[in-house]
Design a protein around this motif. Structure first.
Motif, PDB file in Angstrom:
ATOM      1  N   GLU A  97       0.821  -1.200   0.000  1.00 47.87           N
ATOM      2  CA  GLU A  97       0.000   0.000   0.000  1.00 47.87           C
ATOM      3  C   GLU A  97       0.868   1.269   0.000  1.00 47.87           C
ATOM      4  O   GLU A  97       0.558   2.252  -0.674  1.00 47.87           O
ATOM      5  N   ALA A  98       1.951   1.233   0.773  1.00 51.89           N
ATOM      6  CA  ALA A  98       2.853   2.386   0.821  1.00 51.89           C
ATOM      7  C   ALA A  98       3.484   2.628  -0.545  1.00 51.89           C
ATOM      8  O   ALA A  98       3.591   3.778  -1.000  1.00 51.89           O
ATOM      9  N   ARG A  99       3.911   1.561  -1.199  1.00 53.87           N
ATOM     10  CA  ARG A  99       4.516   1.712  -2.525  1.00 53.87           C
ATOM     11  C   ARG A  99       3.513   2.307  -3.512  1.00 53.87           C
ATOM     12  O   ARG A  99       3.864   3.188  -4.309  1.00 53.87           O
ATOM     13  N   TYR A 100       2.271   1.839  -3.449  1.00 55.55           N
ATOM     14  CA  TYR A 100       1.247   2.369  -4.348  1.00 55.55           C
ATOM     15  C   TYR A 100       1.087   3.876  -4.158  1.00 55.55           C
ATOM     16  O   TYR A 100       1.082   4.648  -5.130  1.00 55.55           O
ATOM     17  N   ASP A 101       0.978   4.318  -2.907  1.00 54.71           N
ATOM     18  CA  ASP A 101       0.780   5.741  -2.620  1.00 54.71           C
ATOM     19  C   ASP A 101       1.998   6.568  -3.017  1.00 54.71           C
ATOM     20  O   ASP A 101       1.887   7.606  -3.672  1.00 54.71           O
ATOM     21  N   LEU A 102       3.174   6.118  -2.601  1.00 54.89           N
ATOM     22  CA  LEU A 102       4.370   6.932  -2.769  1.00 54.89           C
ATOM     23  C   LEU A 102       4.852   6.979  -4.219  1.00 54.89           C
ATOM     24  O   LEU A 102       5.367   8.011  -4.662  1.00 54.89           O
ATOM     25  N   GLU A 103       4.698   5.899  -4.948  1.00 52.75           N
ATOM     26  CA  GLU A 103       5.066   5.942  -6.369  1.00 52.75           C
ATOM     27  C   GLU A 103       4.191   6.935  -7.123  1.00 52.75           C
ATOM     28  O   GLU A 103       4.677   7.711  -7.950  1.00 52.75           O
ATOM     29  N   ARG A 104       2.908   6.922  -6.812  1.00 55.72           N
ATOM     30  CA  ARG A 104       1.977   7.834  -7.481  1.00 55.72           C
ATOM     31  C   ARG A 104       2.264   9.288  -7.099  1.00 55.72           C
ATOM     32  O   ARG A 104       2.350  10.170  -7.965  1.00 55.72           O
ATOM     33  N   LEU A 105       2.422   9.553  -5.807  1.00 59.49           N
ATOM     34  CA  LEU A 105       2.638  10.922  -5.347  1.00 59.49           C
ATOM     35  C   LEU A 105       4.002  11.458  -5.770  1.00 59.49           C
ATOM     36  O   LEU A 105       4.126  12.614  -6.189  1.00 59.49           O
ATOM     37  N   ALA A 106       5.025  10.624  -5.664  1.00 62.20           N
ATOM     38  CA  ALA A 106       6.362  11.069  -6.042  1.00 62.20           C
ATOM     39  C   ALA A 106       6.430  11.381  -7.536  1.00 62.20           C
ATOM     40  O   ALA A 106       7.054  12.368  -7.951  1.00 62.20           O
ATOM     41  N   ALA A 107       5.797  10.540  -8.357  1.00 62.67           N
ATOM     42  CA  ALA A 107       5.784  10.781  -9.805  1.00 62.67           C
ATOM     43  C   ALA A 107       5.091  12.102 -10.123  1.00 62.67           C
ATOM     44  O   ALA A 107       5.555  12.876 -10.981  1.00 62.67           O
ATOM     45  N   TYR A 108       4.010  12.367  -9.435  1.00 59.86           N
ATOM     46  CA  TYR A 108       3.266  13.618  -9.655  1.00 59.86           C
ATOM     47  C   TYR A 108       4.122  14.826  -9.308  1.00 59.86           C
ATOM     48  O   TYR A 108       4.228  15.782 -10.088  1.00 59.86           O
ATOM     49  N   HIS A 109       4.763  14.798  -8.128  1.00 58.19           N
ATOM     50  CA  HIS A 109       5.571  15.935  -7.703  1.00 58.19           C
ATOM     51  C   HIS A 109       6.814  16.100  -8.578  1.00 58.19           C
ATOM     52  O   HIS A 109       7.231  17.220  -8.881  1.00 58.19           O
ATOM     53  N   ALA A 110       7.424  14.974  -8.969  1.00 58.44           N
ATOM     54  CA  ALA A 110       8.617  15.058  -9.806  1.00 58.44           C
ATOM     55  C   ALA A 110       8.290  15.680 -11.163  1.00 58.44           C
ATOM     56  O   ALA A 110       9.055  16.504 -11.690  1.00 58.44           O
ATOM     57  N   ALA A 111       7.152  15.293 -11.718  1.00 59.85           N
ATOM     58  CA  ALA A 111       6.747  15.853 -13.015  1.00 59.85           C
ATOM     59  C   ALA A 111       6.507  17.356 -12.901  1.00 59.85           C
ATOM     60  O   ALA A 111       6.807  18.123 -13.831  1.00 59.85           O
ATOM     61  N   SER A 112       6.001  17.800 -11.762  1.00 61.22           N
ATOM     62  CA  SER A 112       5.675  19.220 -11.591  1.00 61.22           C
ATOM     63  C   SER A 112       6.918  20.095 -11.516  1.00 61.22           C
ATOM     64  O   SER A 112       6.839  21.311 -11.751  1.00 61.22           O
ATOM     65  N   ILE A 113       8.084  19.504 -11.187  1.00 65.65           N
ATOM     66  CA  ILE A 113       9.321  20.297 -11.136  1.00 65.65           C
ATOM     67  C   ILE A 113      10.301  19.876 -12.236  1.00 65.65           C
ATOM     68  O   ILE A 113      11.466  20.299 -12.233  1.00 65.65           O
ATOM     69  N   GLY A 114       9.839  19.028 -13.144  1.00 65.62           N
ATOM     70  CA  GLY A 114      10.671  18.642 -14.271  1.00 65.62           C
ATOM     71  C   GLY A 114      11.854  17.770 -13.913  1.00 65.62           C
ATOM     72  O   GLY A 114      12.920  17.864 -14.528  1.00 65.62           O
ATOM     73  N   ARG A 115      11.699  16.913 -12.922  1.00 67.47           N
ATOM     74  CA  ARG A 115      12.761  15.989 -12.524  1.00 67.47           C
ATOM     75  C   ARG A 115      12.288  14.554 -12.724  1.00 67.47           C
ATOM     76  O   ARG A 115      11.081  14.274 -12.768  1.00 67.47           O
ATOM     77  N   SER A 116      13.234  13.637 -12.840  1.00 67.29           N
ATOM     78  CA  SER A 116      12.900  12.224 -13.023  1.00 67.29           C
ATOM     79  C   SER A 116      13.386  11.413 -11.833  1.00 67.29           C
ATOM     80  O   SER A 116      14.375  11.766 -11.178  1.00 67.29           O
ATOM     81  N   ILE A 117      12.677  10.334 -11.563  1.00 71.07           N
ATOM     82  CA  ILE A 117      13.011   9.435 -10.464  1.00 71.07           C
ATOM     83  C   ILE A 117      13.602   8.153 -11.044  1.00 71.07           C
ATOM     84  O   ILE A 117      13.041   7.558 -11.963  1.00 71.07           O
ATOM     85  N   ARG A 118      14.726   7.745 -10.507  1.00 70.85           N
ATOM     86  CA  ARG A 118      15.374   6.531 -11.001  1.00 70.85           C
ATOM     87  C   ARG A 118      14.768   5.277 -10.380  1.00 70.85           C
ATOM     88  O   ARG A 118      14.504   4.298 -11.060  1.00 70.85           O
ATOM     89  N   SER A 119      14.561   5.295  -9.073  1.00 75.08           N
ATOM     90  CA  SER A 119      13.990   4.134  -8.386  1.00 75.08           C
ATOM     91  C   SER A 119      13.360   4.570  -7.071  1.00 75.08           C
ATOM     92  O   SER A 119      13.685   5.631  -6.531  1.00 75.08           O
ATOM     93  N   ILE A 120      12.451   3.729  -6.565  1.00 73.52           N
ATOM     94  CA  ILE A 120      11.824   3.948  -5.265  1.00 73.52           C
ATOM     95  C   ILE A 120      11.919   2.656  -4.470  1.00 73.52           C
ATOM     96  O   ILE A 120      11.556   1.580  -4.961  1.00 73.52           O
ATOM     97  N   THR A 121      12.411   2.766  -3.250  1.00 70.14           N
ATOM     98  CA  THR A 121      12.606   1.605  -2.387  1.00 70.14           C
ATOM     99  C   THR A 121      11.844   1.787  -1.085  1.00 70.14           C
ATOM    100  O   THR A 121      11.816   2.882  -0.531  1.00 70.14           O
ATOM    101  N   MET A 122      11.227   0.691  -0.615  1.00 68.08           N
ATOM    102  CA  MET A 122      10.560   0.705   0.682  1.00 68.08           C
ATOM    103  C   MET A 122      11.475   0.060   1.730  1.00 68.08           C
ATOM    104  O   MET A 122      11.997  -1.032   1.511  1.00 68.08           O
ATOM    105  N   LYS A 123      11.667   0.750   2.859  1.00 67.31           N
ATOM    106  CA  LYS A 123      12.508   0.232   3.938  1.00 67.31           C
ATOM    107  C   LYS A 123      11.789   0.407   5.277  1.00 67.31           C
ATOM    108  O   LYS A 123      10.688   0.940   5.334  1.00 67.31           O
ATOM    109  N   ASP A 124      12.440  -0.044   6.345  1.00 65.39           N
ATOM    110  CA  ASP A 124      11.897   0.160   7.686  1.00 65.39           C
ATOM    111  C   ASP A 124      12.926   0.906   8.514  1.00 65.39           C
ATOM    112  O   ASP A 124      13.358   0.449   9.562  1.00 65.39           O
ATOM    113  N   THR A 125      13.336   2.058   8.019  1.00 67.89           N
ATOM    114  CA  THR A 125      14.334   2.861   8.709  1.00 67.89           C
ATOM    115  C   THR A 125      13.746   3.520   9.949  1.00 67.89           C
ATOM    116  O   THR A 125      12.581   3.892   9.966  1.00 67.89           O
ATOM    117  N   ARG A 126      14.584   3.675  10.976  1.00 71.60           N
ATOM    118  CA  ARG A 126      14.123   4.281  12.224  1.00 71.60           C
ATOM    119  C   ARG A 126      14.653   5.697  12.409  1.00 71.60           C
ATOM    120  O   ARG A 126      14.061   6.488  13.137  1.00 71.60           O
TER     121      ARG A 126
END
Length: 256
Positions: A147-176
């Motif tokens: 579910e997190a990947r679904y939300d963040l891939e969609r939102l990150a792609a939207y924001h990146a497009a709005s500033i003309g930048r590209s995303i190479r990869s998206i990773t899910m972790k459990d960082t503290r």
């Protein structure tokens, strides 16, 4: 003669002290890690994300008596800070946890096969989990990562497009220590636990890391860009500061 001119060998400094022990705080027995730091000038006590442990940084060569006195003086502070964490944060059937900011009760379906899915029972939001009961926490964490990947891939792609930048990869972790990160070449990383936060906080995290695609710092230009992408940036930052540790406290029985 030459031997008389030889400089005396310098003594190697003693290794920095690292001690792992337990500390009684009220009715809790907390793991405590004490670490000497070569440049520390004072003692610093921190609570791990989720309230699962304590870390004490001390100056090199500090006497044990001073460490013990410091811990005694801060007992009340620790009790107050740890009070917001219940003693048992283990995920099991019947536990209520947030999904996109809304509490859902975990229901074990009792069937060996089936999808983990959101539903309603008796007017209450639930997450139904199949499989063996011992596997409920693991299956639920896999569902939250998806579910997190679904939300963040969609939102990150939207924001990146709005500033003309590209995303190479998206990773899910459990960082503290952090909720997300961004590398100079466009690799974004997020803590999947953010999917338990409200929608506007998830959006803020996506905007925050995307903003780093243009501004690899936390200067005024970065925050101005972040706020332009997510107008509720300040509200989301306050929410994470107040509630983030409680999301980290939930124990899914795994790391990563």
């Amino acid at each position: 003669m030459f031997s008389l001119l030889r400089k005396p060998a310098r003594k190697k400094p003693k290794p920095l002290r690292v001690e792992e022990r337990s500390l009684q705080v009220g009715d809790r027995m907390m793991p405590l890690v004490i670490k000497e730091h070569a440049t520390a000038s004072r003692m610093t006590l921190r609570i791990d994300a989720g309230g699962r442990g304590l870390k004490l940084t001390i100056p090199r060569g500090l006497k044990s008596r001073e460490v013990e006195d410091f811990l005694v003086r801060h007992d009340g502070w620790l009790r107050a800070k740890l009070a917001k964490f219940s003693g048992d944060q283990t995920i099991r059937p019947g536990t209520r946890l947030p999904l996109r900011g809304n509490l859902h009760r975990i229901v074990h379906t009792g069937t060996l096969r089936g999808l983990t899915e959101v539903g309603m029972e008796d007017g209450e939001p639930v997450i139904r989990v199949s499989g063996l009961e011992d596997h409920v926490a693991r299956r639920l964490s896999a569902f939250l990562k998806k579910e997190a990947r679904y939300d963040l891939e969609r939102l990150a792609a939207y924001h990146a497009a709005s500033i003309g930048r590209s995303i190479r990869s998206i990773t899910m972790k459990d960082t503290r220590s952090r909720w997300g990160s961004c590398t100079w070449d466009g690799n974004l990383s997020f803590s999947w636990r953010i999917v338990m936060a409200p929608d506007f906080v998830i959006d803020y995290l996506a905007a925050h890391e995307v903003a780093h695609l243009r501004e690899m710092n936390h200067g005024p230009a970065f925050w101005a860009l972040c706020k332009s992408l997510c107008p509720r940036t300040e509200e989301a930052r306050r929410w994470l500061k107040t509630n983030g540790s409680q999301l980290h406290a939930l124990d899914f029985g795994e790391k990563g």
